[in-house]
Motif scaffolding. Structure first.
Motif, PDB file in Angstrom:
ATOM      1  N   GLU A 259     -10.066   1.577   0.061  1.00 31.93           N
ATOM      2  CA  GLU A 259     -10.683   0.309   0.621  1.00 31.93           C
ATOM      3  C   GLU A 259      -9.392  -0.784   0.034  1.00 31.93           C
ATOM      4  O   GLU A 259      -8.894  -2.093   0.978  1.00 31.93           O
ATOM      5  CB  GLU A 259     -11.625  -0.582  -0.585  1.00 31.93           C
ATOM      6  CG  GLU A 259     -12.884   0.582  -0.026  1.00 31.93           C
ATOM      7  CD  GLU A 259     -14.116   0.348  -1.321  1.00 31.93           C
ATOM      8  OE1 GLU A 259     -13.557  -0.206  -2.234  1.00 31.93           O
ATOM      9  OE2 GLU A 259     -14.741   0.867  -1.427  1.00 31.93           O
ATOM     10  N   ARG A 260      -8.905  -0.454  -0.469  1.00 26.27           N
ATOM     11  CA  ARG A 260      -7.538  -1.412  -1.430  1.00 26.27           C
ATOM     12  C   ARG A 260      -6.523  -1.082   0.255  1.00 26.27           C
ATOM     13  O   ARG A 260      -4.978  -2.008  -0.033  1.00 26.27           O
ATOM     14  CB  ARG A 260      -6.952  -1.517  -2.629  1.00 26.27           C
ATOM     15  CG  ARG A 260      -8.356  -1.274  -3.349  1.00 26.27           C
ATOM     16  CD  ARG A 260      -7.388  -1.474  -5.084  1.00 26.27           C
ATOM     17  NE  ARG A 260      -8.546  -1.650  -5.708  1.00 26.27           N
ATOM     18  CZ  ARG A 260      -8.877  -1.734  -6.668  1.00 26.27           C
ATOM     19  NH1 ARG A 260      -7.477  -1.603  -7.848  1.00 26.27           N
ATOM     20  NH2 ARG A 260     -10.022  -2.150  -8.047  1.00 26.27           N
TER      21      ARG A 260
ATOM     22  N   LYS B 183     -12.312   4.121  -3.995  1.00 26.45           N
ATOM     23  CA  LYS B 183     -11.603   2.443  -3.985  1.00 26.45           C
ATOM     24  C   LYS B 183      -9.399   2.088  -3.458  1.00 26.45           C
ATOM     25  O   LYS B 183      -9.163   1.298  -3.139  1.00 26.45           O
ATOM     26  CB  LYS B 183     -11.598   2.653  -5.172  1.00 26.45           C
ATOM     27  CG  LYS B 183     -12.725   2.218  -5.813  1.00 26.45           C
ATOM     28  CD  LYS B 183     -12.559   0.715  -5.535  1.00 26.45           C
ATOM     29  CE  LYS B 183     -14.839   0.258  -5.978  1.00 26.45           C
ATOM     30  NZ  LYS B 183     -15.283  -0.898  -5.722  1.00 26.45           N
TER      31      LYS B 183
ATOM     32  N   ALA C 269       0.661  -1.191  -0.230  1.00 19.42           N
ATOM     33  CA  ALA C 269      -0.261   0.226  -0.106  1.00 19.42           C
ATOM     34  C   ALA C 269       0.971   0.922  -0.122  1.00 19.42           C
ATOM     35  O   ALA C 269       2.087   1.822   0.526  1.00 19.42           O
ATOM     36  CB  ALA C 269      -0.686   0.661   1.487  1.00 19.42           C
TER      37      ALA C 269
END
Length: 68
Positions: free
Chosen positions: A28-29, A25, A3
């Motif tokens: 969320e990842r 998004k 990340a």
């Protein structure tokens, strides 16, 4: 995958409507996202979905409305 950390400085209006979905998004990842928004805005609000930092501006909502 790893990340990352992102700083988002969006424009107000329809640009933000599209960008907000991308930011959500990414969060969320697992990415750490900070969105820098002006204290006076049409559509940008604080949320729990990602970190928001608010910066002062020299205009009012009425002046923003008149800029159209």
């Amino acid at each position: 995958s790893d990340a990352g950390k992102l700083l988002v400085v969006p424009m107000d209006g329809s640009h933000w409507l599209s960008m907000r979905q991308v930011v959500e998004k990414l969060t969320e990842r697992g990415h750490e996202v900070v969105v820098l928004i002006p204290e006076v805005s049409w559509q940008m609000k604080t949320t729990q979905a990602y970190m928001v930092k608010i910066h002062p501006v020299s205009y009012t909502l009425e002046e923003l409305d008149g800029s159209l």
